[in-house]
Design a protein around this motif. Structure first.
Motif, PDB file in Angstrom:
ATOM      1  N   UNK A 254       0.851  -1.190   0.000  1.00  0.00           N
ATOM      2  CA  UNK A 254       0.000   0.000   0.000  1.00  0.00           C
ATOM      3  C   UNK A 254       0.890   1.245   0.000  1.00  0.00           C
ATOM      4  N   UNK A 255       0.361   2.390  -0.436  1.00  0.00           N
ATOM      5  CA  UNK A 255       1.187   3.605  -0.533  1.00  0.00           C
ATOM      6  C   UNK A 255       1.393   4.322   0.799  1.00  0.00           C
ATOM      7  N   UNK A 256       1.160   3.629   1.902  1.00  0.00           N
ATOM      8  CA  UNK A 256       1.308   4.263   3.218  1.00  0.00           C
ATOM      9  C   UNK A 256       2.764   4.488   3.593  1.00  0.00           C
ATOM     10  N   UNK A 257       3.717   3.928   2.797  1.00  0.00           N
ATOM     11  CA  UNK A 257       5.116   4.287   3.011  1.00  0.00           C
ATOM     12  C   UNK A 257       5.316   5.790   2.801  1.00  0.00           C
ATOM     13  N   UNK A 258       4.606   6.355   1.813  1.00  0.00           N
ATOM     14  CA  UNK A 258       4.708   7.797   1.568  1.00  0.00           C
ATOM     15  C   UNK A 258       4.120   8.585   2.741  1.00  0.00           C
ATOM     16  N   UNK A 259       3.028   8.088   3.316  1.00  0.00           N
ATOM     17  CA  UNK A 259       2.426   8.756   4.471  1.00  0.00           C
ATOM     18  C   UNK A 259       3.395   8.739   5.647  1.00  0.00           C
ATOM     19  N   UNK A 260       4.082   7.613   5.836  1.00  0.00           N
ATOM     20  CA  UNK A 260       5.073   7.530   6.913  1.00  0.00           C
ATOM     21  C   UNK A 260       6.188   8.563   6.717  1.00  0.00           C
ATOM     22  N   UNK A 261       6.613   8.713   5.464  1.00  0.00           N
ATOM     23  CA  UNK A 261       7.650   9.703   5.178  1.00  0.00           C
ATOM     24  C   UNK A 261       7.146  11.120   5.441  1.00  0.00           C
ATOM     25  N   UNK A 262       5.914  11.396   5.045  1.00  0.00           N
ATOM     26  CA  UNK A 262       5.336  12.726   5.276  1.00  0.00           C
ATOM     27  C   UNK A 262       5.252  13.039   6.768  1.00  0.00           C
ATOM     28  N   UNK A 263       4.823  12.054   7.570  1.00  0.00           N
ATOM     29  CA  UNK A 263       4.702  12.260   9.010  1.00  0.00           C
ATOM     30  C   UNK A 263       6.075  12.566   9.629  1.00  0.00           C
ATOM     31  N   UNK A 264       7.085  11.868   9.130  1.00  0.00           N
ATOM     32  CA  UNK A 264       8.421  12.112   9.662  1.00  0.00           C
ATOM     33  C   UNK A 264       8.931  13.484   9.217  1.00  0.00           C
TER      34      UNK A 264
ATOM     35  N   UNK B 212       8.557  14.738  12.645  1.00  0.00           N
ATOM     36  CA  UNK B 212       9.609  13.877  13.220  1.00  0.00           C
ATOM     37  C   UNK B 212       9.019  12.674  13.948  1.00  0.00           C
ATOM     38  N   UNK B 213       7.969  12.069  13.327  1.00  0.00           N
ATOM     39  CA  UNK B 213       7.277  10.945  13.970  1.00  0.00           C
ATOM     40  C   UNK B 213       8.002   9.609  13.769  1.00  0.00           C
ATOM     41  N   UNK B 214       9.063   9.600  13.002  1.00  0.00           N
ATOM     42  CA  UNK B 214       9.857   8.412  12.659  1.00  0.00           C
ATOM     43  C   UNK B 214       9.098   7.472  11.730  1.00  0.00           C
ATOM     44  N   UNK B 215       9.837   6.513  11.205  1.00  0.00           N
ATOM     45  CA  UNK B 215       9.260   5.534  10.293  1.00  0.00           C
ATOM     46  C   UNK B 215      10.011   4.217  10.452  1.00  0.00           C
ATOM     47  N   UNK B 216       9.428   3.162   9.921  1.00  0.00           N
ATOM     48  CA  UNK B 216      10.070   1.854   9.887  1.00  0.00           C
ATOM     49  C   UNK B 216      10.589   1.587   8.479  1.00  0.00           C
ATOM     50  N   UNK B 217      11.654   0.775   8.384  1.00  0.00           N
ATOM     51  CA  UNK B 217      12.225   0.389   7.090  1.00  0.00           C
ATOM     52  C   UNK B 217      11.905  -1.070   6.786  1.00  0.00           C
ATOM     53  N   UNK B 218      11.969  -1.420   5.511  1.00  0.00           N
ATOM     54  CA  UNK B 218      11.696  -2.807   5.124  1.00  0.00           C
ATOM     55  C   UNK B 218      12.958  -3.670   5.200  1.00  0.00           C
TER      56      UNK B 218
ATOM     57  N   UNK C  55      14.692  11.034   9.536  1.00  0.00           N
ATOM     58  CA  UNK C  55      15.536  11.656   8.510  1.00  0.00           C
ATOM     59  C   UNK C  55      15.398  13.167   8.568  1.00  0.00           C
ATOM     60  N   UNK C  56      16.520  13.913   8.362  1.00  0.00           N
ATOM     61  CA  UNK C  56      16.465  15.344   8.148  1.00  0.00           C
ATOM     62  C   UNK C  56      16.155  15.565   6.663  1.00  0.00           C
TER      63      UNK C  56
END
Length: 472
Positions: free
Chosen positions: A441-451, A455-461, A469-470
């Motif tokens: 699902x495209x929620x990887x992009x949402x995770x990036x936007x939140x970070x 600065x909400x952080x994200x998980x990697x595959x 990330x800065x």
């Protein structure tokens, strides 16, 4: 009869309470009813007929003394404060081991509170959903009790006697701890909202989109009830579309307002699904469309300002083909809606320690209740084969049924879009299917936007842990 010890007590002799008490009397269960209205109390014996083990009273003391110990009594009064008021009035007359059953549509946290409060006094409290309406209460409802398992044995013979039967099996069973019964009924009603909205969207597409006559509309639903769509809601839709208005001579449904009302159980289902992170988009859209219906004046103005010029009839040949596509599309959307509700029940059972057995839920919904349908036997079999099945879409047979029909719902939705027809529950049902089967699902992009913005952080595959990330 005045010296009889009755097997069961019924508090509240309105339509549902009276009919359920009469149902018990018909099955030889000695029942006494309590109502503050002398007319309702007195009418119970008269309506039951001579020789039936039934009596009505206005005296709470007489009522409680007349029920055999441990006492079993049911409240059929409006949900909310009236339930607490009746409990408070009866509690001084009850003894440890007695059982109170709330047969109304109470909100499940209220049931949990009452279970705890009454357990401290040695009283067992059950929340029990009852489905089937007035006729079901009188001749056989589906009943969904939850509470103390041992105490249920005091109730079981009576409930099994009066419940609807499918293949000789009663449409009632012990569901689980605490508020399990009220919770299952709440989700039942949420599924009911979804299916009713799907039927309304089908009716709208045929009537406004394709200019079907009243007779043609009625025939479609009557014919569909002889197919895999056979169900109570399809059946009554065919009957509703026959009914003529005595005042105008038109079909009665055409003179009924399109402002829909509700009592809150659909909203509760959606709200709690969000708490559980259980996606139920078809039910959500059904609730939202009832809300939309209330904006009648604004919709009238919008229709003038934003006219739809795409509505119109299709040829007869196209109509026949479209009705077949629509039948398959409806089946797809209906099963998707059931799947969403059953998945919510599974998550709720884990979260609230209900111990639900979903094959038993499907089993008792096959008869008596508003959402009864022939497809529920397929669901029962799916859960019987795999009690841990996380979603009905993962059952091979049910999944194949939807795959075989997916082009039908897509073609119907394309038609609706071209005609400017709102079919949000159909669209939500298909989107749920497409999202659930999407490995990515495209929620990887949402995770990036939140970070990026918070600065909400994200998980990697490719690595464990949380990352930031800065971005700029």
């Amino acid at each position: 009869m005045n010296n009889t010890l009755y097997e069961f007590g019924m508090v509240g002799l309105g339509v549902m309470g009276r009919n359920l008490a009469l149902n018990m009397a018909d099955h030889g269960v000695a029942v006494i009813g309590l109502d503050l209205d002398p007319e309702k109390a007195g009418a119970l014996e008269t309506e039951a007929g001579a020789g039936k083990p039934v009596r009505g009273t206005t005296s709470a003391e007489e009522f409680v003394k007349s029920i055999r110990r441990p006492r079993a009594l049911m409240l059929l009064v409006p949900a909310g404060k009236p339930v607490d008021m009746v409990i408070a009035s009866l509690l001084p007359l009850l003894e440890p081991g007695d059982i109170i059953v709330d047969g109304g549509n109470s909100y499940f946290p209220d049931t949990d509170r009452r279970v705890t409060e009454l357990a401290e006094k040695g009283i067992h409290f059950f929340g029990m959903g009852i489905s089937g309406g007035e006729k079901g209460a009188r001749f056989g409802p589906s009943m969904m009790p939850g509470g103390n398992r041992e105490a249920y044995e005091r109730l079981r013979p009576t409930f099994e006697a009066v419940a609807a039967k499918v293949n000789g099996e009663p449409c009632v069973t012990y569901l689980g701890n605490g508020s399990a019964g009220n919770y299952v009924k709440m989700v039942h009603n949420g599924i009911e909202y979804g299916i009713m909205q799907l039927i309304a969207e089908t009716y709208d597409l045929l009537k406004r989109g394709l200019n079907f006559s009243d007779e043609e509309l009625q025939a479609v639903f009557e014919q569909w009830n002889q197919t895999e769509l056979q169900s109570f809601l399809i059946e009554i839709t065919g009957e509703i579309l026959k009914k003529e208005d005595e005042v105008t001579g038109k079909r009665l449904v055409s003179v009924i307002s399109d402002r829909a009302r509700s009592k809150g159980t659909g909203k509760w289902t959606s709200q709690n699904a969000m708490d559980l992170q259980a996606p139920v988009p078809s039910i959500d859209m059904a609730v939202l469309m009832r809300d939309m219906s209330k904006y009648k004046e604004e919709r009238v103005e919008a229709a003038k300002l934003l006219p739809n010029h795409t509505l119109g009839a299709s040829t007869v040949a196209q109509r026949d083909e479209l009705v077949n596509h629509l039948r398959n599309a409806f089946y797809f959307a209906m099963v998707s809606t059931y799947a969403q509700g059953m998945a919510q029940l599974r998550l709720a059972s884990e979260a609230y320690n209900y111990g639900l057995q979903l094959q038993e839920v499907a089993k008792i919904w096959r008869g008596g209740c508003i959402i009864r349908a022939v497809c529920l036997e397929d669901f029962r079999q799916a859960y019987d084969k795999n009690p841990e099945l996380p979603n009905l879409l993962l059952d091979p047979k049910i999944g194949k049924d939807l795959l075989d029909r997916q082009q039908d719902i897509r073609s119907i939705l394309k038609l609706a879009i071209d005609k400017g027809m709102p079919m949000p529950a159909f669209m939500a049902s298909l989107s749920y299917f497409d999202a659930y089967r999407s490995e990515t699902l495209p929620t990887n992009l949402i995770q990036a936007q939140r970070d990026y913005f918070g600065a909400h952080t994200y998980e990697r595959i490719d690595q464990e842990g949380l990352f930031h990330t800065q971005w700029s």
